[in-house]
Design a protein around this motif. Structure first.
Motif, PDB file in Angstrom:
ATOM      1  N   UNK A 107      -4.226 -15.989 -57.521  1.00  0.00           N
ATOM      2  CA  UNK A 107      -5.556 -15.632 -57.978  1.00  0.00           C
ATOM      3  C   UNK A 107      -5.571 -14.936 -56.651  1.00  0.00           C
ATOM      4  N   UNK A 108      -6.034 -13.709 -57.826  1.00  0.00           N
ATOM      5  CA  UNK A 108      -5.621 -12.103 -56.332  1.00  0.00           C
ATOM      6  C   UNK A 108      -6.798 -12.252 -55.625  1.00  0.00           C
ATOM      7  N   UNK A 109      -7.834 -12.407 -55.334  1.00  0.00           N
ATOM      8  CA  UNK A 109      -8.922 -12.542 -54.550  1.00  0.00           C
ATOM      9  C   UNK A 109      -8.566 -13.646 -53.408  1.00  0.00           C
ATOM     10  N   UNK A 110      -7.408 -14.658 -53.845  1.00  0.00           N
ATOM     11  CA  UNK A 110      -7.006 -15.602 -52.418  1.00  0.00           C
ATOM     12  C   UNK A 110      -6.122 -14.618 -51.544  1.00  0.00           C
ATOM     13  N   UNK A 111      -5.557 -13.814 -52.144  1.00  0.00           N
ATOM     14  CA  UNK A 111      -3.954 -13.121 -51.602  1.00  0.00           C
ATOM     15  C   UNK A 111      -4.738 -12.972 -49.722  1.00  0.00           C
TER      16      UNK A 111
END
Length: 124
Positions: A107-111
């Protein structure tokens, strides 16, 4: 100070192999899932492979299944990405990211944390 440092990129011919490393420090490494992402020129960053912290579950994009293998060594605070049978379309800057959400390592936005990337070029 939190750091993620990628290494192992380079120029390789089609069909060749590379092993990327992602070394982390400054945070509780064993609690974090790690994801590998890549970004080709003019394209968005995409998830390639991820590995959870709890049970080592692995995730792969369809485009790399059967060719890439992700693993982690918590004693060394390092995640590896073994890339075999490389294709020109694998070219790009490869980034690793860390997330506390163990079920979403792609999840790109969760990094929460990102490295600065390492360049992989697949070309003859």
């Amino acid at each position: 100070q939190v750091q993620l440092v990628e290494s192992g990129g380079g120029l390789v011919q089609p069909g060749g192999s590379l092993r990327l490393s992602c070394a982390g420090s400054g945070f509780t490494w064993e609690y974090y899932a790690i994801g590998w992402f890549r970004q080709a020129p003019g394209q968005e960053r995409e998830g390639v492979s991820g590995i959870s912290s709890i049970d080592g579950s692995t995730y792969y994009a369809d485009s790399v299944k059967g060719r890439f293998t992700i693993s982690r060594d918590n004693a060394k605070n390092t995640v590896y990405l073994q890339m075999n049978s490389l294709k020109p379309e694998d070219t790009g800057v490869y980034y690793c990211g860390a997330t506390i959400d163990d079920y979403a390592p792609l999840d790109y936005y969760g990094m929460e944390y990102w490295g600065k990337g390492t360049l992989v070029t697949v070309s003859s």
